[in-house]
Scaffold this active site. Structure first.
Site, PDB file in Angstrom:
ATOM      1  N   LYS A 122       0.871  -1.179   0.000  1.00 46.16           N
ATOM      2  CA  LYS A 122       0.000   0.000   0.000  1.00 46.16           C
ATOM      3  C   LYS A 122       0.903   1.222   0.000  1.00 46.16           C
ATOM      4  O   LYS A 122       2.021   1.163   0.522  1.00 46.16           O
ATOM      5  CB  LYS A 122      -0.860   0.019   1.268  1.00 46.16           C
ATOM      6  CG  LYS A 122      -2.102   0.864   1.132  1.00 46.16           C
ATOM      7  CD  LYS A 122      -3.232   0.039   0.572  1.00 46.16           C
ATOM      8  CE  LYS A 122      -4.453   0.867   0.254  1.00 46.16           C
ATOM      9  NZ  LYS A 122      -5.596   0.007  -0.097  1.00 46.16           N
ATOM     10  N   ASP A 162      -7.108   4.238  -4.352  1.00 48.20           N
ATOM     11  CA  ASP A 162      -7.728   4.108  -3.019  1.00 48.20           C
ATOM     12  C   ASP A 162      -8.295   5.505  -2.738  1.00 48.20           C
ATOM     13  O   ASP A 162      -8.541   6.258  -3.687  1.00 48.20           O
ATOM     14  CB  ASP A 162      -6.698   3.669  -1.960  1.00 48.20           C
ATOM     15  CG  ASP A 162      -7.343   3.211  -0.658  1.00 48.20           C
ATOM     16  OD1 ASP A 162      -7.836   2.083  -0.586  1.00 48.20           O
ATOM     17  OD2 ASP A 162      -7.387   4.013   0.318  1.00 48.20           O
TER      18      ASP A 162
HETATM   19  P1  NDP Z   1     -12.883   7.739  -2.640  1.00 43.98           P
HETATM   20  O1  NDP Z   1     -11.789   8.726  -2.489  1.00 43.98           O
HETATM   21  O2  NDP Z   1     -13.467   7.525  -3.988  1.00 43.98           O
HETATM   22  O3  NDP Z   1     -14.077   8.094  -1.647  1.00 43.98           O
HETATM   23  C1  NDP Z   1     -13.866   8.177  -0.285  1.00 43.98           C
HETATM   24  C2  NDP Z   1     -15.157   8.588   0.394  1.00 43.98           C
HETATM   25  O4  NDP Z   1     -15.027   8.430   1.793  1.00 43.98           O
HETATM   26  C3  NDP Z   1     -15.484  10.050   0.166  1.00 43.98           C
HETATM   27  O5  NDP Z   1     -16.876  10.209   0.188  1.00 43.98           O
HETATM   28  C4  NDP Z   1     -14.840  10.718   1.363  1.00 43.98           C
HETATM   29  O6  NDP Z   1     -15.387  11.960   1.707  1.00 43.98           O
HETATM   30  C5  NDP Z   1     -15.096   9.706   2.450  1.00 43.98           C
HETATM   31  N1  NDP Z   1     -14.040   9.818   3.458  1.00 43.98           N
HETATM   32  C6  NDP Z   1     -12.706   9.663   3.266  1.00 43.98           C
HETATM   33  N2  NDP Z   1     -12.023   9.867   4.399  1.00 43.98           N
HETATM   34  C7  NDP Z   1     -12.949  10.165   5.324  1.00 43.98           C
HETATM   35  C8  NDP Z   1     -12.860  10.468   6.690  1.00 43.98           C
HETATM   36  N3  NDP Z   1     -11.682  10.515   7.336  1.00 43.98           N
HETATM   37  N4  NDP Z   1     -14.035  10.688   7.338  1.00 43.98           N
HETATM   38  C9  NDP Z   1     -15.237  10.640   6.694  1.00 43.98           C
HETATM   39  N5  NDP Z   1     -15.365  10.362   5.383  1.00 43.98           N
HETATM   40  C10 NDP Z   1     -14.243  10.118   4.721  1.00 43.98           C
HETATM   41  O7  NDP Z   1     -12.316   6.368  -2.045  1.00 43.98           O
HETATM   42  P2  NDP Z   1     -12.821   4.870  -2.264  1.00 43.98           P
HETATM   43  O8  NDP Z   1     -14.293   4.842  -2.480  1.00 43.98           O
HETATM   44  O9  NDP Z   1     -11.947   4.263  -3.260  1.00 43.98           O
HETATM   45  O10 NDP Z   1     -12.458   4.220  -0.863  1.00 43.98           O
HETATM   46  C11 NDP Z   1     -13.393   4.118   0.222  1.00 43.98           C
HETATM   47  C12 NDP Z   1     -12.953   3.017   1.163  1.00 43.98           C
HETATM   48  O11 NDP Z   1     -12.910   1.768   0.445  1.00 43.98           O
HETATM   49  C13 NDP Z   1     -11.556   3.166   1.771  1.00 43.98           C
HETATM   50  O12 NDP Z   1     -11.562   2.588   3.065  1.00 43.98           O
HETATM   51  C14 NDP Z   1     -10.683   2.311   0.855  1.00 43.98           C
HETATM   52  O13 NDP Z   1      -9.510   1.879   1.488  1.00 43.98           O
HETATM   53  C15 NDP Z   1     -11.631   1.158   0.581  1.00 43.98           C
HETATM   54  N6  NDP Z   1     -11.375   0.339  -0.595  1.00 43.98           N
HETATM   55  C16 NDP Z   1     -11.271   0.889  -1.839  1.00 43.98           C
HETATM   56  C17 NDP Z   1     -11.082   0.078  -2.939  1.00 43.98           C
HETATM   57  C18 NDP Z   1     -11.053   0.607  -4.331  1.00 43.98           C
HETATM   58  O14 NDP Z   1     -11.007  -0.192  -5.264  1.00 43.98           O
HETATM   59  N7  NDP Z   1     -11.117   1.916  -4.547  1.00 43.98           N
HETATM   60  C19 NDP Z   1     -10.919  -1.378  -2.796  1.00 43.98           C
HETATM   61  C20 NDP Z   1     -11.112  -1.867  -1.458  1.00 43.98           C
HETATM   62  C21 NDP Z   1     -11.318  -1.026  -0.411  1.00 43.98           C
HETATM   63  P3  NDP Z   1     -14.577  13.334   1.411  1.00 43.98           P
HETATM   64  O15 NDP Z   1     -14.761  13.576  -0.054  1.00 43.98           O
HETATM   65  O16 NDP Z   1     -15.212  14.355   2.262  1.00 43.98           O
HETATM   66  O17 NDP Z   1     -13.151  13.075   1.784  1.00 43.98           O
HETATM   67  O1  2IT Z   2      -7.921  -1.691  -0.590  1.00 44.18           O
HETATM   68  C1  2IT Z   2      -7.899  -2.177  -1.743  1.00 44.18           C
HETATM   69  O2  2IT Z   2      -8.061  -3.382  -1.944  1.00 44.18           O
HETATM   70  C2  2IT Z   2      -7.688  -1.259  -2.874  1.00 44.18           C
HETATM   71  N1  2IT Z   2      -7.593  -0.050  -2.661  1.00 44.18           N
HETATM   72  C3  2IT Z   2      -7.552  -1.801  -4.268  1.00 44.18           C
HETATM   73  C4  2IT Z   2      -6.171  -2.344  -4.507  1.00 44.18           C
HETATM   74  C5  2IT Z   2      -5.874  -2.740  -5.924  1.00 44.18           C
HETATM   75  O3  2IT Z   2      -4.690  -3.046  -6.152  1.00 44.18           O
HETATM   76  O4  2IT Z   2      -6.758  -2.778  -6.776  1.00 44.18           O
END
Ligand code: NDP
Ligand code: 2IT
Length: 449
Positions: A122, A162
């Site tokens: 990561k 992420d």
């Molecule tokens: P994005 O940046 O697309 O969206 C993040 C969302 O979460 C936004 O709405 C953001 O709001 C909110 N957020 C972020 N930090 C905080 C915080 N400290 N408190 C409250 N709200 C918060 O990210 P993703 O959708 O990609 O990721 C969301 C979660 O999913 C994370 O935990 C990530 O690790 C996990 N994840 C993502 C994957 C992927 O493929 N993208 C795969 C597996 C897990 P704001 O705009 O106000 O910051």
């Molecule tokens: O937390 C996760 O699994 C991710 N942000 C996606 C990682 C990836 O390599 O697609």
């Protein structure tokens, strides 16, 4: 066990998120250690909790006014027993070594559960993309990649998105890598469709999380249809979680960002979701703006003085936390259960505190921990790597059916491992044990390296 956890705590006393993730895994794999005394002799726990490599670098960049800023860049290369390091990049002001080590540690077991050949890593930066211009984001990505490019590669370490890193950032990062290395390879996943990306990668985490929920519900002869669902976040994972729930006939009534949450009692439909996607992905606005267009909905401003988040006290059947770590505490978990929630499927990584997890388990609700429930994203990243190696592209239906099979397989693996080690129906124990056993056997096969 307590001695190892103390040892880890004492080495890096400030890394609280990392300790939290480690403690959960080590506690649940105790029965595996009891059955395999050689794991202790070979110091497996000390080895698996220590990153193989941590890269920490300076990222200097210039804003539109000519002012120079310095951020920190990181890549935690945690474990390569099963394949090249694989895992996302996070750009958020809260990023530090503790958060990235917890995410990299979780990623190792998550990637193992997919059964694809991927190690865990990561990375990211404490850069805040919010309020930055397109040009500033591009210059930052280029500056970040000018150092990261020496440490990664399609057979070495393959980052992805992420929080704060989506299609736009992956494009700028990829462009800079290609220029510096003079090679067009699958060094990143989540690429644009016309330049090496896989169909279904944007959808994969959210869709996969709902597939996992459907599998859990099927064990009780239930489906998503007709269920009221709470979703947090409004980024990549949240948007496609909502999309799939709607498709399966469920009703989603909430979404949020760090400023607050919206509640639409009627539920989102595809038209409202299109509005939200444009608002968040193109206009890069705040979720609050939803109520300007849909006035029947309400907005609830985040209040850090509260000891709970009112989003989790609404009446519902299912909850899909998809924002960030520790967003559901013990009080929130009790509120969920008291208001009818019988399923939690985690789109985010470690969104529930240890107290919340204990409450889910004590109440025997269906609980899919992040490393199982959100593995669909990295799974399709693995499929993107496979397509890049073959230099061909699979149709959407093929990627989707592979994703479904992988999520089904992870669900089955978790249940089987939980059953084998005397914790029937406990997906936390199942996911940790199944992932751990696979990684440890590969480490032992490969000797002391
Ligand atoms: P994005 O940046 O697309 O969206 C993040 C969302 O979460 C936004 O709405 C953001 O709001 C909110 N957020 C972020 N930090 C905080 C915080 N400290 N408190 C409250 N709200 C918060 O990210 P993703 O959708 O990609 O990721 C969301 C979660 O999913 C994370 O935990 C990530 O690790 C996990 N994840 C993502 C994957 C992927 O493929 N993208 C795969 C597996 C897990 P704001 O705009 O106000 O910051
Ligand atoms: O937390 C996760 O699994 C991710 N942000 C996606 C990682 C990836 O390599 O697609």
């Amino acid at each position: 066990m307590a001695d190892i956890i103390d040892w880890i705590r004492n080495r890096d006393p400030e890394q609280r998120e990392f300790h939290q993730a480690v403690q959960e895994v080590l506690e649940t794999v105790q029965p595996v250690l009891d059955r395999n005394p050689e794991f202790r002799r070979k110091a497996i726990l000390q080895r698996i909790t220590e990153p193989e490599r941590v890269i920490l670098f300076r990222v200097p960049w210039m804003d539109d006014q000519g002012q120079v800023h310095v951020n920190r860049g990181f890549r935690v290369e945690m474990n390569s027993a099963l394949g090249p390091y694989k895992g996302g990049l996070r750009f958020h002001p809260s990023v530090n070594l503790s958060i990235l080590k917890f995410l990299a540690f979780e990623q190792v077991f998550k990637n193992a559960l997919t059964t694809l050949n991927m190690g865990g890593g990561k990375g990211g930066s404490d850069f805040d993309p919010k309020g930055k211009s397109e040009d500033e984001v591009m210059r930052f990505c280029q500056a970040f990649m000018s150092e990261l490019s020496r440490h990664i590669g399609p057979d070495t370490d393959v980052p992805a998105g992420d929080i704060g890193v989506g299609a736009r950032e992956i494009g700028y990062l990829f462009g800079m890598y290609k220029k510096l290395r003079n090679e067009f390879t699958g060094v990143l996943t989540g690429k644009g469709l016309s330049w090496g990306g896989s169909l279904m990668r944007p959808e994969a985490t959210g869709y996969g999380c709902v597939y996992f929920a459907s599998e859990m519900l099927a064990t009780r002869n239930e489906t998503i249809e007709g269920k009221t669902c709470l979703v947090s976040g409004s980024g990549n994972v949240a948007q496609f979680t909502v999309e799939k729930i709607i498709e399966l006939g469920g009703k989603v009534v909430t979404l949020s960002d760090s400023s607050g949450f919206i509640y639409d009692e009627e539920g989102f439909d595809t038209k409202k979701l299109e509005f939200i996607k444009r608002l968040k992905n193109i206009r890069r606005g705040r979720i609050k703006e939803y109520i300007e267009k849909y006035s029947q909905a309400t907005y609830n401003e985040a209040d850090s003085t509260l000891d709970h988040n009112p989003l989790w006290s609404l009446k519902a059947d299912c909850a899909f936390p998809a924002a960030t770590e520790n967003e559901i505490n013990g009080k929130d978990a009790l509120n969920l259960i008291n208001n009818g929630v019988t399923l939690v499927s985690e789109g985010a990584n470690m969104p529930s505190t240890p107290e919340a997890v204990d409450i889910y388990l004590d109440n025997r609700i269906l609980y899919g921990p992040g490393k199982a429930a959100n593995a669909g994203g990295v799974a399709v990243s693995g499929l993107e790597m496979a397509q890049n190696s073959m230099r061909l592209k699979w149709p959407r239906e093929e990627v989707d059916s592979r994703l479904r099979e992988i999520m089904k397989g992870i669900h089955r693996t978790c249940l089987d491992a939980a059953e084998e080690y005397g914790k029937p129906g406990n997906y936390v124990a199942g996911a940790n044990i199944a992932g751990f056993v696979q990684v440890v056997h590969a480490m032992l096969d490969q000797g002391l390296v």
